[in-house]
Motif scaffolding. Structure first.
Motif, PDB file in Angstrom:
ATOM      1  N   ALA A 157      -5.648   0.834   3.737  1.00 35.52           N
ATOM      2  CA  ALA A 157      -6.424   0.045   2.773  1.00 35.52           C
ATOM      3  C   ALA A 157      -6.777  -1.314   3.349  1.00 35.52           C
ATOM      4  CB  ALA A 157      -5.631  -0.112   1.468  1.00 35.52           C
TER       5      ALA A 157
ATOM      6  N   TYR B  94      -5.340  -3.026  -4.786  1.00 36.27           N
ATOM      7  CA  TYR B  94      -5.068  -1.903  -3.890  1.00 36.27           C
ATOM      8  C   TYR B  94      -4.639  -0.673  -4.689  1.00 36.27           C
ATOM      9  CZ  TYR B  94      -5.040  -4.658   0.482  1.00 36.27           C
ATOM     10  OH  TYR B  94      -5.380  -5.417   1.581  1.00 36.27           O
TER      11      TYR B  94
ATOM     12  N   ALA C  46     -10.193   1.734   0.388  1.00 35.14           N
ATOM     13  CA  ALA C  46      -8.982   2.527   0.597  1.00 35.14           C
ATOM     14  C   ALA C  46      -9.389   3.841   1.251  1.00 35.14           C
ATOM     15  CB  ALA C  46      -8.276   2.789  -0.733  1.00 35.14           C
TER      16      ALA C  46
ATOM     17  N   CYS D  60      -8.047   7.267   2.543  1.00 39.96           N
ATOM     18  CA  CYS D  60      -6.870   8.111   2.318  1.00 39.96           C
ATOM     19  C   CYS D  60      -7.007   9.410   3.116  1.00 39.96           C
ATOM     20  CB  CYS D  60      -6.720   8.451   0.840  1.00 39.96           C
ATOM     21  SG  CYS D  60      -6.756   7.019  -0.258  1.00 39.96           S
TER      22      CYS D  60
ATOM     23  N   ILE E  10     -12.583  -4.012  -1.602  1.00 41.27           N
ATOM     24  CA  ILE E  10     -11.457  -3.226  -1.088  1.00 41.27           C
ATOM     25  C   ILE E  10     -11.969  -1.845  -0.711  1.00 41.27           C
ATOM     26  CG2 ILE E  10      -9.429  -1.903  -1.835  1.00 41.27           C
ATOM     27  CD1 ILE E  10      -8.249  -4.334  -2.956  1.00 41.27           C
TER      28      ILE E  10
ATOM     29  N   SER F  79      -8.827  -5.181   2.561  1.00 37.78           N
ATOM     30  CA  SER F  79      -9.256  -6.088   1.503  1.00 37.78           C
ATOM     31  C   SER F  79      -9.994  -7.283   2.061  1.00 37.78           C
ATOM     32  CB  SER F  79      -8.042  -6.578   0.700  1.00 37.78           C
ATOM     33  OG  SER F  79      -8.417  -7.581  -0.235  1.00 37.78           O
TER      34      SER F  79
ATOM     35  N   THR G 215      -1.971  -2.081   4.857  1.00 35.01           N
ATOM     36  CA  THR G 215      -3.003  -2.982   4.345  1.00 35.01           C
ATOM     37  C   THR G 215      -3.501  -3.897   5.455  1.00 35.01           C
ATOM     38  OG1 THR G 215      -1.220  -4.443   3.595  1.00 35.01           O
ATOM     39  CG2 THR G 215      -2.217  -3.004   1.950  1.00 35.01           C
TER      40      THR G 215
ATOM     41  N   THR H 148      -6.637   2.953  -4.568  1.00 40.32           N
ATOM     42  CA  THR H 148      -5.884   4.087  -4.029  1.00 40.32           C
ATOM     43  C   THR H 148      -5.640   5.161  -5.074  1.00 40.32           C
ATOM     44  OG1 THR H 148      -4.799   2.597  -2.460  1.00 40.32           O
ATOM     45  CG2 THR H 148      -3.756   4.732  -2.848  1.00 40.32           C
TER      46      THR H 148
ATOM     47  N   VAL I 187      -2.461   6.243   3.607  1.00 43.18           N
ATOM     48  CA  VAL I 187      -3.508   5.361   3.085  1.00 43.18           C
ATOM     49  C   VAL I 187      -3.653   4.146   3.991  1.00 43.18           C
ATOM     50  CG1 VAL I 187      -4.314   4.004   1.119  1.00 43.18           C
ATOM     51  CG2 VAL I 187      -2.981   6.099   0.724  1.00 43.18           C
TER      52      VAL I 187
END
Length: 340
Positions: A173, A147, A240, A242, A238, A175, A229, A151, A171
């Motif tokens: 994120a 992560y 992310a 933002c 992943i 996964s 997350t 990020t 953020v």
């Protein structure tokens, strides 16, 4: 060069075997775990038959140093901190894929809930975010978290360019399940994950201080980020996403130039003209980044995608190794992402 892998039966350890096997300058000479000692790795994981038939050995720091030039720790957090001291004191190179050497002792204890490594040992490690850290000639690398990598790669160019309001960073994120490790839990059980979407560890994820620590290097006034997350019902990857507010007068062209400047000479960063997707990076060491700007709200959305087991773990570790030992940065890597 000869290398050893400690924690070979985890997802990141097995990914190291896959990647290092394709490296023109590297031979894996020993693999280590806490179970199945004496068994050939390929007997346990039949897809490795004829690829890595080494027996799994019990951990022995002296034996590793006698036969290898570098050791990778692909162990759960809390293990490498107990085992790394022998190597550091012997001036032997280490790349640690766990979180044990990324943070100051007090911060590690707070966020991981474990006793930290000795501060004297922690001081020897370099945080190896490869695209922004000079690791040539370094001997002890703390490999970044997955992560944290996705990020940081999304946000650093904006902070470098002083283009955003630092207090506006949010953020979201997500996964794939391999990011949760191999230990079975309620949250990773098939019936709870399949056809589902689960948000977890809001404001509590252990990569938060790692991200803040990294971003502060580019602007010391940054104090915090809002970070959440979630688990996706996919094996790996992943994303992310933002959200940041631009400073007055900053244009889309300024943003584009900031990313082009930051990543102009980075072979594993691809700037996309549209928002990137996970399939484009799976099984590769690439970071794909794209952005979209909302002129009504003055909010910039930046999306960064990586494979959590490659750029987020084993791949970045091998990239660090290449830079540490003077190999071509792309050695062992340049394969097309699997996509499907």
């Amino acid at each position: 060069m000869k290398v050893s892998i400690v924690g070979v039966t985890g997802y990141s350890g097995l990914e190291l075997v896959r990647l290092l096997n394709n490296h023109p300058n590297v031979t894996i000479v020993s693999v280590h775990a806490t179970r199945d000692i004496g068994q050939k790795l390929s007997n346990i994981y039949s897809y490795l038959k004829g690829v890595c038939d080494l027996p799994i050995e019990v951990f022995d720091s002296q034996a590793i140093m006698a036969k290898s030039d570098l050791v990778f720790f692909a162990t759960p957090s809390g293990v490498a901190k107990e085992l790394s001291a022998d190597f550091v004191k012997a001036d032997f190179p280490v790349i640690d894929l766990s979180g044990d050497h990324r943070l100051p002792a007090e911060t590690y204890q707070k966020w991981y809930g474990k006793e930290p490594a000795e501060q004297e040992i922690l001081n020897q490690f370099t945080y190896g975010l490869t695209d922004f850290t000079y690791v040539a000639g370094k001997k002890w690398i703390a490999n970044p978290g997955c992560y944290a990598t996705a990020t940081s790669m999304a946000l650093i160019p904006l902070i470098q360019a002083q283009a955003i309001d630092l207090k506006s960073i949010i953020v979201d994120a997500k996964s794939g399940l391999t990011g949760a490790g191999k230990v079975l839990s309620e949250s990773s059980h098939f019936v709870n994950v399949h056809d589902n979407y689960v948000t977890y560890k809001v404001n509590r994820h252990q990569h938060i201080p790692e991200i803040v620590q990294t971003l502060k290097q580019f602007d010391s006034q940054l104090d915090h980020i809002q970070f959440s997350t979630s688990l996706l019902p996919v094996n790996r990857g992943i994303m992310a996403t933002c959200y940041v507010q631009l400073k007055e007068g900053v244009t889309e062209d300024d943003i584009k130039q900031a990313y082009q400047k930051a990543y102009a000479d980075k072979p594993f960063v691809r700037l996309q003209s549209s928002l990137p997707e996970l399939h484009n990076v799976i099984s590769s060491n690439f970071t794909d980044i794209g952005f979209a700007y909302n002129s009504v709200t003055n909010i910039l959305t930046v999306v960064s995608v990586i494979d959590n087991l490659v750029k987020g773990a084993a791949g970045q570790a091998m990239q660090n190794m290449n830079l540490m030992f003077g190999f071509e940065e792309t050695a062992g890597f340049m394969r097309i992402p699997s996509y499907l």
